[in-house]
Design a protein around this motif. Structure first.
Motif, PDB file in Angstrom:
ATOM      1  N   THR A  67       0.851  -1.186   0.000  1.00  0.00           N
ATOM      2  CA  THR A  67       0.000   0.000   0.000  1.00  0.00           C
ATOM      3  C   THR A  67       0.888   1.238   0.000  1.00  0.00           C
ATOM      4  O   THR A  67       1.995   1.223   0.554  1.00  0.00           O
ATOM      5  CB  THR A  67      -0.927   0.026   1.232  1.00  0.00           C
ATOM      6  OG1 THR A  67      -0.146   0.011   2.419  1.00  0.00           O
ATOM      7  CG2 THR A  67      -1.876  -1.164   1.221  1.00  0.00           C
ATOM      8  N   ALA A  68       0.399   2.287  -0.642  1.00  0.00           N
ATOM      9  CA  ALA A  68       1.175   3.519  -0.753  1.00  0.00           C
ATOM     10  C   ALA A  68       0.222   4.697  -0.857  1.00  0.00           C
ATOM     11  O   ALA A  68      -0.920   4.554  -1.301  1.00  0.00           O
ATOM     12  CB  ALA A  68       2.089   3.468  -1.982  1.00  0.00           C
ATOM     13  N   ASP A  69       0.692   5.858  -0.444  1.00  0.00           N
ATOM     14  CA  ASP A  69      -0.099   7.077  -0.650  1.00  0.00           C
ATOM     15  C   ASP A  69      -0.165   7.397  -2.141  1.00  0.00           C
ATOM     16  O   ASP A  69      -1.244   7.563  -2.706  1.00  0.00           O
ATOM     17  CB  ASP A  69       0.515   8.245   0.118  1.00  0.00           C
ATOM     18  CG  ASP A  69       0.281   8.152   1.615  1.00  0.00           C
ATOM     19  OD1 ASP A  69      -0.601   7.370   2.023  1.00  0.00           O
ATOM     20  OD2 ASP A  69       0.978   8.847   2.371  1.00  0.00           O
TER      21      ASP A  69
ATOM     22  N   SER B  13       1.293  -6.479  -6.013  1.00  0.00           N
ATOM     23  CA  SER B  13       0.428  -5.360  -6.396  1.00  0.00           C
ATOM     24  C   SER B  13       0.742  -4.163  -5.517  1.00  0.00           C
ATOM     25  O   SER B  13       1.349  -4.295  -4.441  1.00  0.00           O
ATOM     26  CB  SER B  13      -1.045  -5.739  -6.257  1.00  0.00           C
ATOM     27  OG  SER B  13      -1.386  -5.923  -4.889  1.00  0.00           O
ATOM     28  N   VAL B  14       0.319  -2.988  -5.999  1.00  0.00           N
ATOM     29  CA  VAL B  14       0.402  -1.765  -5.201  1.00  0.00           C
ATOM     30  C   VAL B  14      -0.972  -1.113  -5.213  1.00  0.00           C
ATOM     31  O   VAL B  14      -1.522  -0.823  -6.276  1.00  0.00           O
ATOM     32  CB  VAL B  14       1.450  -0.776  -5.750  1.00  0.00           C
ATOM     33  CG1 VAL B  14       1.508   0.480  -4.865  1.00  0.00           C
ATOM     34  CG2 VAL B  14       2.823  -1.423  -5.834  1.00  0.00           C
ATOM     35  N   THR B  15      -1.536  -0.906  -4.036  1.00  0.00           N
ATOM     36  CA  THR B  15      -2.796  -0.186  -3.869  1.00  0.00           C
ATOM     37  C   THR B  15      -2.471   1.192  -3.305  1.00  0.00           C
ATOM     38  O   THR B  15      -1.679   1.310  -2.355  1.00  0.00           O
ATOM     39  CB  THR B  15      -3.737  -0.938  -2.908  1.00  0.00           C
ATOM     40  OG1 THR B  15      -3.982  -2.251  -3.415  1.00  0.00           O
ATOM     41  CG2 THR B  15      -5.058  -0.199  -2.771  1.00  0.00           C
ATOM     42  N   CYS B  16      -3.053   2.218  -3.878  1.00  0.00           N
ATOM     43  CA  CYS B  16      -2.643   3.575  -3.508  1.00  0.00           C
ATOM     44  C   CYS B  16      -3.836   4.528  -3.477  1.00  0.00           C
ATOM     45  O   CYS B  16      -4.915   4.231  -4.001  1.00  0.00           O
ATOM     46  CB  CYS B  16      -1.588   4.089  -4.483  1.00  0.00           C
ATOM     47  SG  CYS B  16      -2.112   4.057  -6.211  1.00  0.00           S
ATOM     48  N   LYS B  17      -3.615   5.681  -2.879  1.00  0.00           N
ATOM     49  CA  LYS B  17      -4.622   6.739  -2.908  1.00  0.00           C
ATOM     50  C   LYS B  17      -4.607   7.459  -4.251  1.00  0.00           C
ATOM     51  O   LYS B  17      -5.655   7.868  -4.756  1.00  0.00           O
ATOM     52  CB  LYS B  17      -4.365   7.737  -1.779  1.00  0.00           C
ATOM     53  CG  LYS B  17      -4.502   7.152  -0.384  1.00  0.00           C
ATOM     54  CD  LYS B  17      -4.154   8.203   0.668  1.00  0.00           C
ATOM     55  CE  LYS B  17      -4.250   7.622   2.076  1.00  0.00           C
ATOM     56  NZ  LYS B  17      -3.839   8.619   3.114  1.00  0.00           N
TER      57      LYS B  17
ATOM     58  N   GLU C  15       1.887  19.392  -9.054  1.00  0.00           N
ATOM     59  CA  GLU C  15       1.046  20.518  -8.623  1.00  0.00           C
ATOM     60  C   GLU C  15      -0.409  20.073  -8.499  1.00  0.00           C
ATOM     61  O   GLU C  15      -1.100  20.416  -7.523  1.00  0.00           O
ATOM     62  CB  GLU C  15       1.155  21.669  -9.619  1.00  0.00           C
ATOM     63  CG  GLU C  15       2.509  22.356  -9.651  1.00  0.00           C
ATOM     64  CD  GLU C  15       2.668  23.302 -10.829  1.00  0.00           C
ATOM     65  OE1 GLU C  15       3.685  24.019 -10.867  1.00  0.00           O
ATOM     66  OE2 GLU C  15       1.786  23.322 -11.719  1.00  0.00           O
ATOM     67  N   ALA C  16      -0.885  19.327  -9.500  1.00  0.00           N
ATOM     68  CA  ALA C  16      -2.274  18.879  -9.492  1.00  0.00           C
ATOM     69  C   ALA C  16      -2.549  17.958  -8.307  1.00  0.00           C
ATOM     70  O   ALA C  16      -3.565  18.097  -7.614  1.00  0.00           O
ATOM     71  CB  ALA C  16      -2.597  18.177 -10.806  1.00  0.00           C
ATOM     72  N   ILE C  17      -1.647  17.010  -8.071  1.00  0.00           N
ATOM     73  CA  ILE C  17      -1.826  16.073  -6.960  1.00  0.00           C
ATOM     74  C   ILE C  17      -1.767  16.804  -5.623  1.00  0.00           C
ATOM     75  O   ILE C  17      -2.446  16.431  -4.659  1.00  0.00           O
ATOM     76  CB  ILE C  17      -0.766  14.963  -7.045  1.00  0.00           C
ATOM     77  CG1 ILE C  17      -1.005  14.116  -8.312  1.00  0.00           C
ATOM     78  CG2 ILE C  17      -0.775  14.085  -5.806  1.00  0.00           C
ATOM     79  CD1 ILE C  17       0.145  13.217  -8.665  1.00  0.00           C
ATOM     80  N   ASN C  18      -1.012  17.889  -5.591  1.00  0.00           N
ATOM     81  CA  ASN C  18      -0.885  18.687  -4.370  1.00  0.00           C
ATOM     82  C   ASN C  18      -2.021  19.690  -4.204  1.00  0.00           C
ATOM     83  O   ASN C  18      -2.064  20.427  -3.219  1.00  0.00           O
ATOM     84  CB  ASN C  18       0.463  19.421  -4.373  1.00  0.00           C
ATOM     85  CG  ASN C  18       0.945  19.756  -2.980  1.00  0.00           C
ATOM     86  OD1 ASN C  18       0.946  18.918  -2.088  1.00  0.00           O
ATOM     87  ND2 ASN C  18       1.360  21.009  -2.780  1.00  0.00           N
TER      88      ASN C  18
ATOM     89  N   PRO D 147      -6.802   3.227  -6.556  1.00  0.00           N
ATOM     90  CA  PRO D 147      -6.305   2.485  -7.722  1.00  0.00           C
ATOM     91  C   PRO D 147      -5.319   1.385  -7.332  1.00  0.00           C
ATOM     92  O   PRO D 147      -4.632   1.466  -6.301  1.00  0.00           O
ATOM     93  CB  PRO D 147      -5.610   3.566  -8.554  1.00  0.00           C
ATOM     94  CG  PRO D 147      -6.238   4.853  -8.107  1.00  0.00           C
ATOM     95  CD  PRO D 147      -6.544   4.664  -6.662  1.00  0.00           C
ATOM     96  N   VAL D 148      -5.262   0.354  -8.180  1.00  0.00           N
ATOM     97  CA  VAL D 148      -4.382  -0.787  -7.944  1.00  0.00           C
ATOM     98  C   VAL D 148      -3.607  -1.091  -9.223  1.00  0.00           C
ATOM     99  O   VAL D 148      -4.184  -1.125 -10.313  1.00  0.00           O
ATOM    100  CB  VAL D 148      -5.181  -2.046  -7.531  1.00  0.00           C
ATOM    101  CG1 VAL D 148      -4.238  -3.218  -7.238  1.00  0.00           C
ATOM    102  CG2 VAL D 148      -6.062  -1.753  -6.321  1.00  0.00           C
ATOM    103  N   VAL D 149      -2.299  -1.304  -9.103  1.00  0.00           N
ATOM    104  CA  VAL D 149      -1.504  -1.825 -10.211  1.00  0.00           C
ATOM    105  C   VAL D 149      -1.020  -3.208  -9.827  1.00  0.00           C
ATOM    106  O   VAL D 149      -0.629  -3.451  -8.672  1.00  0.00           O
ATOM    107  CB  VAL D 149      -0.312  -0.913 -10.579  1.00  0.00           C
ATOM    108  CG1 VAL D 149      -0.800   0.416 -11.128  1.00  0.00           C
ATOM    109  CG2 VAL D 149       0.615  -0.694  -9.387  1.00  0.00           C
TER     110      VAL D 149
END
Length: 433
Positions: A34-36, A232-236, A387-390, A224-226
């Protein structure tokens, strides 16, 4: 492991790979993580995005299919060239004056980011100033004069016209009628830049997983998940920066761009006096034909000479033969120079020649399609994505709102269509039109 597009995943046998700075091997994704924020791709787009986010205090994980800088970011001509593939004139005609004015205000920012990164993080990548656009005909010189006037009309006034004699202070070749010098351009060792940016990202707590090509991505989920072969990585927040090497993993993005290969070769180290005579300015050079040559000297005085395109991303049968005849026209004195390295790599072409940026679902961002101008464009777009993500969507929304155009004929016909167009413009180049 079996790799879907990169063989062993190790760097291609390029001059850059042979002369790369030491870099650690990072472990692949194992198990469910898991990741931000998860960034897919450790090329310039992904590294720029991740480094900007890490500097803002975000927790970021990068998932890379091969090694850091394995794709175009570690194989390109190493030229810092300002602007997009599409000219400001084209952008104004297609999207309006306001959009063109916005683009003109940021086209030099990518180069500024590179120079700032090199200084801030002490990245050893042989950074040098100046690039020169060269013309072979009087028609080309009129085109360069029009380019200078157009950029001046948008407030950009750092380009200098060079006549035939003045150009010889930068490149000694009888092939050219003159050129246009951009003092805010430059060149560097592209793989070492990528490796340095990766190290800078990790110094801020960022994590990179190599050898983890994604098999699929759930881009529409709230989280989202890759998925990779081993985990796998699940993230915000997910950021897709696979560009020409994302392949079939994200079907929504696949038809938007087409992989196109370009080639580079490196001579043996030249006698220092010969190198200084051929390239007295030690600048990077590119001509303005549709199918162009681009070249520069490496730190150890090799001629790095590139050019050519193969639509669909395949490699030509003999890169050395293909490029050597072009180099011999530019520099007859290099006719007997030994060619030590030759390699190929893909960039992502968009039909409009304008990079694309946007969102899939609410929490998945992407950027791709630099169309051969990715060194500066990727660094700029990485900053805009961050910038957009922030929370600041002002610049992101401008690019996300631009209409993208599919290749005529879809996937089945996009390559033959592009080859036909390339043939037409190649004839115009040969006729001096």
């Amino acid at each position: 492991m079996t790799h879907p597009y990169a063989g062993t995943g190790d760097h291609t046998g390029s001059y850059y790979a042979t002369s790369a700075n030491p870099s650690p091997e990072r472990p692949p994704v194992h198990g469910d993580i898991t990741a931000d924020i998860c960034v897919v791709g450790a090329g310039y787009s992904g590294l720029s995005t991740a480094l900007h986010l890490a500097e803002k205090g975000h927790s970021v994980v990068i998932v890379e299919g091969a090694r850091v800088g394995w794709g175009a970011s570690g194989r390109n001509g190493g030229q810092i060239v300002n602007g997009l593939n599409a000219s400001l004139q084209t952008i104004e005609r297609r999207y309006g004056r306001d959009t063109a004015t916005f683009v003109a205000g940021i086209v030099q920012e990518g180069g500024e980011i590179i120079r700032d990164r090199v200084v801030k993080y002490d990245i050893q990548c042989d950074l040098k100033p100046n690039n020169v656009f060269v013309g072979l005909t009087d028609a080309h010189m009129r085109e360069l004069e029009a380019r200078q006037a157009l950029w001046r009309s948008y407030g950009i006034d750092n380009q200098v016209m060079l006549d035939r004699n003045q150009l010889r202070n930068h490149v000694k070749s009888d092939l050219y009628a003159g050129g246009l010098l951009d003092r805010t351009g430059g060149h560097m060792h592209p793989l070492n830049l990528a490796l340095g940016e990766a190290a800078a990202f990790e110094s801020l707590g960022g994590v990179i997983h190599e050898m983890s090509p994604i098999l699929s991505a759930d881009t529409m989920a709230a989280r989202p998940v890759v998925r990779t072969a081993q985990g796998s990585v699940t993230c915000k927040t997910l950021v897709l920066c696979g560009n020409a090497y994302l392949g079939h993993a994200v079907p929504d993005l696949e038809p938007r761009v087409m992989p196109v290969s370009t080639q580079v070769m490196a001579t043996e180290p030249l006698d220092p006096d010969l190198a200084a005579d051929l390239m007295p300015g030690d600048d990077c050079i590119e001509d303005i034909r549709y199918i162009l040559d681009y070249y520069r000297l490496s730190a150890d005085k090799r001629m790095l000479f590139g050019g050519g395109t193969v639509y669909g991303g395949s490699d030509p049968k003999d890169i050395k033969v293909k490029l050597k005849r072009n180099m011999d026209k530019v520099f007859p004195r290099l006719r007997d120079a030994r060619i030590d390295y030759a390699w190929s790599g893909n960039f992502a072409l968009s039909f409009s020649r304008v990079p694309q940026m946007g969102r899939l679902g609410s929490n998945t961002y992407y950027a791709h399609g630099y169309s051969g101008h990715g060194v500066t464009g990727s660094h700029l777009f990485g900053r805009i994505l961050s910038e957009a993500i922030n929370g600041d969507l002002s610049r992101f929304d401008v690019f996300a709102g631009l209409k993208w155009y599919p290749f005529p004929g879809g996937r089945a016909l996009r390559v033959p269509y592009s080859v036909l167009g390339s043939w037409y413009y190649g004839v115009r180049d040969r006729l001096g039109l």
